[in-house]
Design a protein around this motif. Structure first.
Motif, PDB file in Angstrom:
ATOM      1  N   VAL A   1       1.641 -34.322  34.940  1.00 18.16           N
ATOM      2  CA  VAL A   1       0.324 -34.143  36.300  1.00 18.16           C
ATOM      3  C   VAL A   1       0.122 -32.441  36.323  1.00 18.16           C
ATOM      4  O   VAL A   1       1.185 -32.182  36.726  1.00 18.16           O
ATOM      5  CB  VAL A   1       0.469 -35.421  36.998  1.00 18.16           C
ATOM      6  N   ILE A   2      -0.864 -32.372  36.035  1.00 16.94           N
ATOM      7  CA  ILE A   2      -1.740 -31.134  36.082  1.00 16.94           C
ATOM      8  C   ILE A   2      -2.781 -30.887  37.449  1.00 16.94           C
ATOM      9  O   ILE A   2      -3.302 -32.540  37.038  1.00 16.94           O
ATOM     10  CB  ILE A   2      -1.800 -30.195  35.054  1.00 16.94           C
ATOM     11  N   ALA A   3      -3.260 -29.764  37.951  1.00 14.40           N
ATOM     12  CA  ALA A   3      -4.291 -30.321  39.027  1.00 14.40           C
ATOM     13  C   ALA A   3      -5.644 -29.184  38.329  1.00 14.40           C
ATOM     14  O   ALA A   3      -4.287 -28.393  37.593  1.00 14.40           O
ATOM     15  CB  ALA A   3      -4.190 -29.015  40.156  1.00 14.40           C
TER      16      ALA A   3
ATOM     17  N   TYR B   1      -4.422 -28.329  26.109  1.00 16.66           N
ATOM     18  CA  TYR B   1      -3.634 -29.573  26.548  1.00 16.66           C
ATOM     19  C   TYR B   1      -5.171 -30.205  27.095  1.00 16.66           C
ATOM     20  O   TYR B   1      -5.857 -30.301  27.364  1.00 16.66           O
ATOM     21  CB  TYR B   1      -3.104 -29.582  27.462  1.00 16.66           C
ATOM     22  N   MET B   2      -5.241 -31.822  26.128  1.00 14.23           N
ATOM     23  CA  MET B   2      -5.596 -32.945  26.897  1.00 14.23           C
ATOM     24  C   MET B   2      -4.946 -33.624  27.665  1.00 14.23           C
ATOM     25  O   MET B   2      -4.205 -33.620  27.716  1.00 14.23           O
ATOM     26  CB  MET B   2      -5.771 -33.989  25.359  1.00 14.23           C
ATOM     27  N   CYS B   3      -5.988 -33.842  28.882  1.00 15.37           N
ATOM     28  CA  CYS B   3      -5.926 -34.529  30.227  1.00 15.37           C
ATOM     29  C   CYS B   3      -6.327 -36.131  29.450  1.00 15.37           C
ATOM     30  O   CYS B   3      -7.705 -35.722  29.399  1.00 15.37           O
ATOM     31  CB  CYS B   3      -5.869 -33.387  31.073  1.00 15.37           C
ATOM     32  N   GLY B   4      -5.866 -36.999  30.379  1.00 13.23           N
ATOM     33  CA  GLY B   4      -6.783 -37.948  30.360  1.00 13.23           C
ATOM     34  C   GLY B   4      -6.660 -38.929  31.565  1.00 13.23           C
ATOM     35  O   GLY B   4      -5.672 -38.281  32.999  1.00 13.23           O
TER      36      GLY B   4
ATOM     37  N   PHE C   1      -7.440 -24.905  34.508  1.00 14.03           N
ATOM     38  CA  PHE C   1      -5.932 -25.164  35.058  1.00 14.03           C
ATOM     39  C   PHE C   1      -5.260 -24.732  36.534  1.00 14.03           C
ATOM     40  O   PHE C   1      -5.936 -23.673  37.103  1.00 14.03           O
ATOM     41  CB  PHE C   1      -4.337 -24.727  33.964  1.00 14.03           C
ATOM     42  N   LYS C   2      -5.112 -25.389  37.166  1.00 17.27           N
ATOM     43  CA  LYS C   2      -4.509 -24.632  38.935  1.00 17.27           C
ATOM     44  C   LYS C   2      -3.123 -24.584  39.103  1.00 17.27           C
ATOM     45  O   LYS C   2      -2.388 -23.804  39.680  1.00 17.27           O
ATOM     46  CB  LYS C   2      -5.086 -26.042  40.203  1.00 17.27           C
ATOM     47  N   LYS C   3      -2.063 -25.601  39.132  1.00 18.47           N
ATOM     48  CA  LYS C   3      -0.728 -26.249  38.844  1.00 18.47           C
ATOM     49  C   LYS C   3      -0.631 -27.467  38.578  1.00 18.47           C
ATOM     50  O   LYS C   3      -0.669 -28.490  37.991  1.00 18.47           O
ATOM     51  CB  LYS C   3      -0.524 -25.468  39.975  1.00 18.47           C
ATOM     52  N   ILE C   4       1.202 -27.355  37.994  1.00 18.37           N
ATOM     53  CA  ILE C   4       1.857 -28.100  37.896  1.00 18.37           C
ATOM     54  C   ILE C   4       2.232 -28.790  39.280  1.00 18.37           C
ATOM     55  O   ILE C   4       2.742 -28.574  39.734  1.00 18.37           O
ATOM     56  CB  ILE C   4       2.838 -28.202  36.743  1.00 18.37           C
ATOM     57  N   LYS C   5       2.127 -29.999  39.063  1.00 17.20           N
ATOM     58  CA  LYS C   5       1.792 -31.727  40.578  1.00 17.20           C
ATOM     59  C   LYS C   5       3.547 -31.710  39.881  1.00 17.20           C
ATOM     60  O   LYS C   5       3.775 -32.805  39.480  1.00 17.20           O
ATOM     61  CB  LYS C   5       1.124 -31.847  40.619  1.00 17.20           C
ATOM     62  N   ASN C   6       4.487 -31.321  39.868  1.00 18.51           N
ATOM     63  CA  ASN C   6       5.931 -31.552  40.225  1.00 18.51           C
ATOM     64  C   ASN C   6       6.328 -32.885  40.827  1.00 18.51           C
ATOM     65  O   ASN C   6       6.649 -34.116  40.469  1.00 18.51           O
ATOM     66  CB  ASN C   6       6.981 -30.668  39.968  1.00 18.51           C
ATOM     67  N   ASP C   7       5.134 -33.271  42.329  1.00 15.18           N
ATOM     68  CA  ASP C   7       5.797 -34.260  42.974  1.00 15.18           C
ATOM     69  C   ASP C   7       5.001 -35.565  42.368  1.00 15.18           C
ATOM     70  O   ASP C   7       5.078 -36.789  43.569  1.00 15.18           O
ATOM     71  CB  ASP C   7       5.478 -34.073  44.439  1.00 15.18           C
ATOM     72  N   LYS C   8       4.485 -35.634  41.316  1.00  9.06           N
ATOM     73  CA  LYS C   8       3.532 -36.450  41.025  1.00  9.06           C
ATOM     74  C   LYS C   8       4.311 -36.721  39.412  1.00  9.06           C
ATOM     75  O   LYS C   8       4.283 -36.060  38.479  1.00  9.06           O
ATOM     76  CB  LYS C   8       1.661 -36.539  40.504  1.00  9.06           C
ATOM     77  N   ASP C   9       3.990 -38.696  39.302  1.00 15.63           N
ATOM     78  CA  ASP C   9       4.279 -39.007  38.336  1.00 15.63           C
ATOM     79  C   ASP C   9       3.056 -39.436  37.590  1.00 15.63           C
ATOM     80  O   ASP C   9       2.022 -39.831  38.285  1.00 15.63           O
ATOM     81  CB  ASP C   9       5.052 -39.903  37.668  1.00 15.63           C
ATOM     82  N   TRP C  10       3.143 -40.040  36.495  1.00 14.14           N
ATOM     83  CA  TRP C  10       1.723 -40.921  35.483  1.00 14.14           C
ATOM     84  C   TRP C  10       1.306 -41.107  36.065  1.00 14.14           C
ATOM     85  O   TRP C  10      -0.129 -41.701  36.484  1.00 14.14           O
ATOM     86  CB  TRP C  10       2.251 -41.353  34.080  1.00 14.14           C
TER      87      TRP C  10
ATOM     88  N   ASP D   1      -6.201 -34.239  40.158  1.00 14.97           N
ATOM     89  CA  ASP D   1      -5.107 -34.317  39.225  1.00 14.97           C
ATOM     90  C   ASP D   1      -4.611 -35.266  38.053  1.00 14.97           C
ATOM     91  O   ASP D   1      -4.839 -36.402  38.339  1.00 14.97           O
ATOM     92  CB  ASP D   1      -3.794 -35.079  40.603  1.00 14.97           C
ATOM     93  N   CYS D   2      -4.183 -34.776  37.047  1.00  8.01           N
ATOM     94  CA  CYS D   2      -4.476 -35.358  35.408  1.00  8.01           C
ATOM     95  C   CYS D   2      -3.509 -35.903  34.914  1.00  8.01           C
ATOM     96  O   CYS D   2      -2.596 -34.509  34.836  1.00  8.01           O
ATOM     97  CB  CYS D   2      -5.487 -35.481  34.867  1.00  8.01           C
ATOM     98  N   ILE D   3      -3.461 -36.879  33.716  1.00  9.34           N
ATOM     99  CA  ILE D   3      -1.742 -36.453  32.574  1.00  9.34           C
ATOM    100  C   ILE D   3      -2.356 -35.571  31.944  1.00  9.34           C
ATOM    101  O   ILE D   3      -3.445 -36.379  30.682  1.00  9.34           O
ATOM    102  CB  ILE D   3      -1.520 -38.272  32.647  1.00  9.34           C
ATOM    103  N   VAL D   4      -1.271 -34.972  31.505  1.00  9.80           N
ATOM    104  CA  VAL D   4      -1.271 -34.806  29.914  1.00  9.80           C
ATOM    105  C   VAL D   4      -0.789 -35.502  28.393  1.00  9.80           C
ATOM    106  O   VAL D   4       0.059 -36.317  29.007  1.00  9.80           O
ATOM    107  CB  VAL D   4      -0.643 -33.121  30.352  1.00  9.80           C
ATOM    108  N   ILE D   5      -1.699 -35.262  28.252  1.00  7.77           N
ATOM    109  CA  ILE D   5      -1.754 -36.775  26.996  1.00  7.77           C
ATOM    110  C   ILE D   5      -1.902 -36.045  25.246  1.00  7.77           C
ATOM    111  O   ILE D   5      -1.257 -36.249  24.618  1.00  7.77           O
ATOM    112  CB  ILE D   5      -2.839 -38.198  27.195  1.00  7.77           C
TER     113      ILE D   5
END
Length: 998
Positions: free
Chosen positions: A633-635, A551-554, A658-667, A531-535
């Motif tokens: 946050v995306i998985a 997208y770049m993830c960080g 990409f697996k899915k957008i994690k709407n239940d998580k924030d940064w 689970d990584c944040i899109v930056i």
């Protein structure tokens, strides 16, 4: 008699003056050119206007490559010239017409035109040092527009959708240039520049290098060309033409030996100047490689589905079943030429060229006593006594003497320059690994087998430790011997293997089955998901032009960094991901982040929020960035973690998806750098205790269910045929006179063919007297020969009967129809109908009306020439994809690559999609390393399947058919979680006791 020059004399004089202008600024003087090319042609007139290139060649070719529309069965080969003209024929006609016009109006020296038509093959003109961004800045200054204006921003950020710009131009730099220049052209009609003048200015541009010298040249082009001319000029400078025909096609129309000469010389100049006369043919030594002439090397084919298939392509025989296995090296393909030369210190002169024909002699050395050599000064003992001249093929790699290990690709030039400056240090150095000898003491060895060439190599070269070494190989005789070596490759983190046929000759500029790459694939992913944040975001090009396509993830920094003063939201760059997104995913990403993106300013990078690798170089710099608090946050999942200096974390994900957008998580709940490092350590420890297993079984050719034999009703109720499938009415109302048995594709006796026709509605007759009777023959028996001599009737092969029935079965539920005759169906064609059936297939003999089998498709591929309708070179495309393997995700034929799938209660067309898209469809749940089971959620077998798979060590994913159809529609493999039929946790002991999971 007048003393005024005649028109012919004036043209000749202008042609001479123009030729001097073109060739007077190059590396050789006119005297040197005449000495090296004493028979080169000279034009009698000035070259054509520059705009004639696109008006009479490029534009017609691009129009021709557009596909015709309409029903497949009814569609015929057509083009601008009307029905009956295949696109390939029209393409050749357009090129031939241009060449003929040049010969007539200009002369036999077509080199000036070819330099602009296929600029990527012109090795005589140096690279311009201009990429899209630099060209954009030059054009902004030349057009004198404000760099902050809309048009300037559209040019400088050509991948981004324009402020008031056609979305079709996003991602197409030359198209964007046309769009901007059209608003402020110096000319609205084509200019008067000739092809020679354009070449002369481009020669000056290639040596200018610095902006202050390049700008006046671009200004000349701008004042003398209209927008369309400048668009094509930009494509020439970038060497990205895509004119609708490959150089292979153009070479072939120019001269039948042109491609061969280019392969052995890499010289467009020689192709034009030595082969201007179509009647002249290359013979003897002129058709082979020569010393100090760069050639196009042989290439390795890409990995096939099974080890057995690859071994079979090595053409083993009972007397000689051996094939060779070499380690695949991670460096730069390099050819070494050495010859006696009294003028070179040390008596031997060297030449080094890369696969792309770039001369690296300046780097590795021109002689044994070259004090600026990174290699040759160390390798004198490598060449055994008696070697007067030699050409070697190998790989230049970077070697770390301290670790005594190869360094990953990308550091070779730095290591070579360091070795030049300090030749005896213990730093990284270039190491040349030789695997082939192609020329020895004036003898061309490419016509000899690899085994013979290897003998010559061993007799002429001795390894110099960690400087120049003969690459080792192992002999093998079965596919089972490959797997242990692949395990070693995995353990040592090297590139892979190459299988080679020791009985094969060396084939220039070909990617064939004599050499085949084999790369390892891991059976376990690096965790289920991260689970990584899109930056950051990257705008796409081509079909994805105008919006963010990857997208770049960080990884966010941990508390210890924050305590030292870092922004709590600061992230390090980690990986880029673009595969696995559906159209809905993109829409959701846009909805969640709209209005929150910031343009990336290289001069003021958002270092407090996002930190890239490379310091000021800003590796993998995104087009836009976003604050973590505004982001999502995306998985994502991946095959493995690999070291990388391109990302700030020092590592990155290999083949992220990409697996899915994690709407239940924030940064705040996204993965941190410390958490990832702990996870990485844990995975590595676990992997040490496991043995990597390479998916050999997955690559085995898909086994097919054997269809039960069908009983044929007719004169003999017990007669059967090996063809399986339901009886049809496809031959209703037709009469057949069958004269011979069928040899292929299915062997049938004459009696079996008659029963086969009857069972599918046809009528059997005993003579050919009725002109409506269809005559079937596959051998030239007496009766058949008599009918051929009579030349009044067509004789049809039995394969047509079988194809008609097969197609009728595939189209079950639809009205049956007879397939039109194709050339392959005709055993003999009456003279009056010669060519009548050619239009039922395309230029590659692919049917417009019937589905092809995998075997037929492979046969079609074998017959296809290496031409592509859009003008791109297939070998180059494959090479580029091989270097950027994640881009293969966008290819339909690669979508399910790496999966082993069992299907239950599934429509045949969906199974065909899986197989076509690279999936290995198996017929048993017991298959090893089964990765997926596709079954409808209302299937009666679902309970049985769940019970069967629950006892496996690695439980496969059970998904619905929607996973297949949605992935195919989105052109990317979607994550399985969306279409997953979940298996409840179930105790294995209970399962074995007979309790079925719910």
């Amino acid at each position: 008699m007048s003393d005024e020059p005649t028109e012919v004399e004036m043209q000749d004089g202008e042609a001479v003056e123009e030729e001097h202008m073109m060739y007077g600024h190059g590396n050789m003087t006119e005297e040197e050119l005449n000495s090296k090319y004493p028979n080169r042609p000279h034009n009698h007139s000035k070259t054509l206007p520059f705009h004639e290139l696109f008006l009479t060649l490029f534009n017609p070719l691009n129009e021709n490559k557009k596909k015709p529309t309409g029903p497949v069965v009814a569609r015929k080969k057509q083009g601008p010239h009307g029905p009956g003209h295949a696109p390939n024929e029209i393409r050749r006609s357009i090129i031939d017409r241009f060449i003929s016009r040049w010969r007539k109006e200009v002369g036999n020296d077509i080199y000036p035109a070819f330099r602009l038509i296929v600029p990527e093959k012109d090795r005589d003109r140096a690279m311009y040092g201009l990429k899209e961004m630099t060209l954009a800045k030059l054009l902004v200054r030349v057009m004198k527009i404000d760099k902050n204006s809309e048009d300037a921003q559209n040019l400088l950020h050509w991948k981004l959708p324009g402020v008031k710009s056609s979305s079709a131009m996003a991602g197409d730099f030359a198209g964007r240039c046309f769009e901007v220049i059209s608003k402020r052209p110096m000319r609205t009609t084509p200019g008067d520049m000739t092809i020679a003048e354009v070449n002369e200015l481009l020669d000056r541009l290639s040596v200018a290098q610095k902006e202050e010298n390049q700008r006046p040249i671009i200004e000349q082009f701008y004042t003398r060309m209209n927008a369309e001319e400048l668009m094509w000029l930009v494509r020439m400078i970038l060497r990205q033409m895509k004119v609708g025909a490959t150089e292979k096609t153009i070479f072939d129309i120019w001269h039948p030996d042109a491609e061969n000469l280019f392969n052995i010389s890499s010289s467009l100049r020689r192709v034009c100047w030595e082969l201007y006369d179509p009647q002249f043919r290359l013979e003897g030594d002129n058709r082979g490689i020569n010393l100090m002439q760069c050639f196009q090397p042989q290439l390795a084919a890409f990995q096939m589905k099974s080890m057995e298939q690859m071994v079979s392509r090595m053409n083993p025989t009972e007397e000689d079943p051996v094939f060779w296995i070499e380690e695949k090296l991670d460096g730069e393909r390099m050819q070494l030429h050495m010859m006696e030369d009294d003028e070179t210190p040390g008596g031997m002169r060297f030449g080094f060229w890369s696969r792309k024909a770039k001369d690296y002699t300046y780097l590795y050395g021109n002689g044994f006593e070259d004090d600026n050599a990174a290699l040759t000064r160390h390798v004198r003992p490598a060449f055994n006594e008696g070697v007067r001249n030699i050409i070697l093929d190998g790989e230049m790699i970077t070697w770390d003497p301290k670790e005594d290990a190869a360094v990953p690709f990308g550091t070779l030039k730095t290591a070579a320059i360091s070795e030049q400056q300090n030749p005896f240090s213990d730093g990284n150095r270039p190491l040349y690994r030789v695997f082939d000898c192609l020329y020895l003491n004036d003898v061309n060895l490419t016509r000899y087998t690899l085994r013979k060439r290897r003998e010559a190599l061993n007799m002429s070269i001795s390894s110099i430790h960690r400087r120049l070494e003969v690459h080792e190989y192992q002999e093998a005789q079965s596919a089972s011997q490959i797997e242990p070596l692949l395990r070693q490759v995995v353990a040592q983190s090297t590139e892979g293997l190459v299988l080679k046929n020791p009985r094969s000759m060396y084939r220039l500029n070909e990617r064939n089955d004599d050499w085949i790459k084999v790369k390892p694939e891991y059976m376990t992913e690096f965790g289920e998901a991260l689970d990584c944040i899109v930056i950051g975001g990257y705008y796409g090009s081509g079909k994805r032009g105008g919006f963010l396509s990857s997208y770049m993830c960080g990884l966010r920094l941990d508390d210890e960094y924050v305590q030292q003063g870092a922004n709590p939201q600061k992230c390090y760059s980690f990986f880029k991901v673009g595969g696995g997104f559906s159209a809905d995913d993109y829409r959701q990403m846009r909805h969640l982040t709209e209005g929150k993106w910031h343009d990336w300013d290289p001069k003021k990078p958002p270092i407090d929020w996002v930190e890239l690798a490379g310091g000021d170089r800003q590796y993998e710099r995104p087009d836009v960035w976003i604050k973590p608090e505004d982001s999502v946050v995306i998985a994502a999942k991946a095959a493995q973690v690999t070291s990388s200096d391109q990302f700030r974390t020092g590592v990155t994900l290999r083949f992220p998806r990409f697996k899915k957008i994690k709407n239940d998580k924030d940064w705040k709940s996204a993965l941190s750098l410390g958490e990832f490092l702990q996870l990485k350590f844990k995975v590595e420890e676990e992997q040490k205790d496991k043995q990597f297993k390479v998916d050999d079984e997955r690559r085995k050719t898909r086994s097919r269910k054997r269809k039960k034999e069908v009983e044929i009703q007719g004169q003999n109720d017990n007669a059967t045929t090996s063809y399986a499938g339901p009886a049809t009415k496809v031959f209703d109302g037709l009469s057949f006179f069958i004269m011979t048995e069928a040899a292929k594709p299915i062997k049938k006796t004459k009696a079996e063919l008659e029963q086969f026709v009857k069972s599918n509605g046809g009528n059997i007759v005993a003579s050919e007297k009725d002109s409506s009777t269809i005559l079937i023959a596959d051998r030239n028996l007496v009766k058949v020969a008599s009918l051929r001599k009579d030349d009044k009737r067509n004789l049809i092969r039995p394969s047509w009967l079988i194809d008609c029935v097969k197609q009728s079965e595939l189209d079950v539920g639809r009205p049956s129809f007879l397939l039109p005759f194709e050339p392959q169906h005709l055993f003999y064609t009456a003279s009056a109908e010669a060519g009548k059936f050619d239009d039922n297939v395309d230029e590659y003999d692919d049917s417009y009306a019937k589905d092809v089998t995998p075997e037929e498709l492979l046969a079609l591929f074998d017959r296809m020439p290496l031409t592509v309708g859009d003008g791109s070179d297939p070998s180059q495309i494959l090479d580029q994809l091989n270097e950027h393997e994640h881009e293969l995700d966008s290819l339909p034929g690669w979508m399910f690559h790496g999966t082993k799938i069992y299907c239950s209660d599934m429509a045949p067309e969906l199974m065909r999609i899986l197989a076509f898209a690279g999936g290995d469809v198996v017929e048993s749940l017991e298959e090893d390393e089964l990765s997926h089971v596709v079954v409808p959620k209302d299937s009666a077998r679902l309970k049985e399947i769940r019970k069967a798979v629950s006892t496996r060590r690695k439980v496969p994913r059970i998904v619905t058919p929607l996973w297949v159809t949605d992935s195919w529609q989105e052109r990317t493999r979607l994550d399985e979680e969306r279409k997953l039929l979940r298996i409840p946790l179930w105790n294995v002991a209970n399962t074995q006791a007979g309790y079925a999971p719910a």
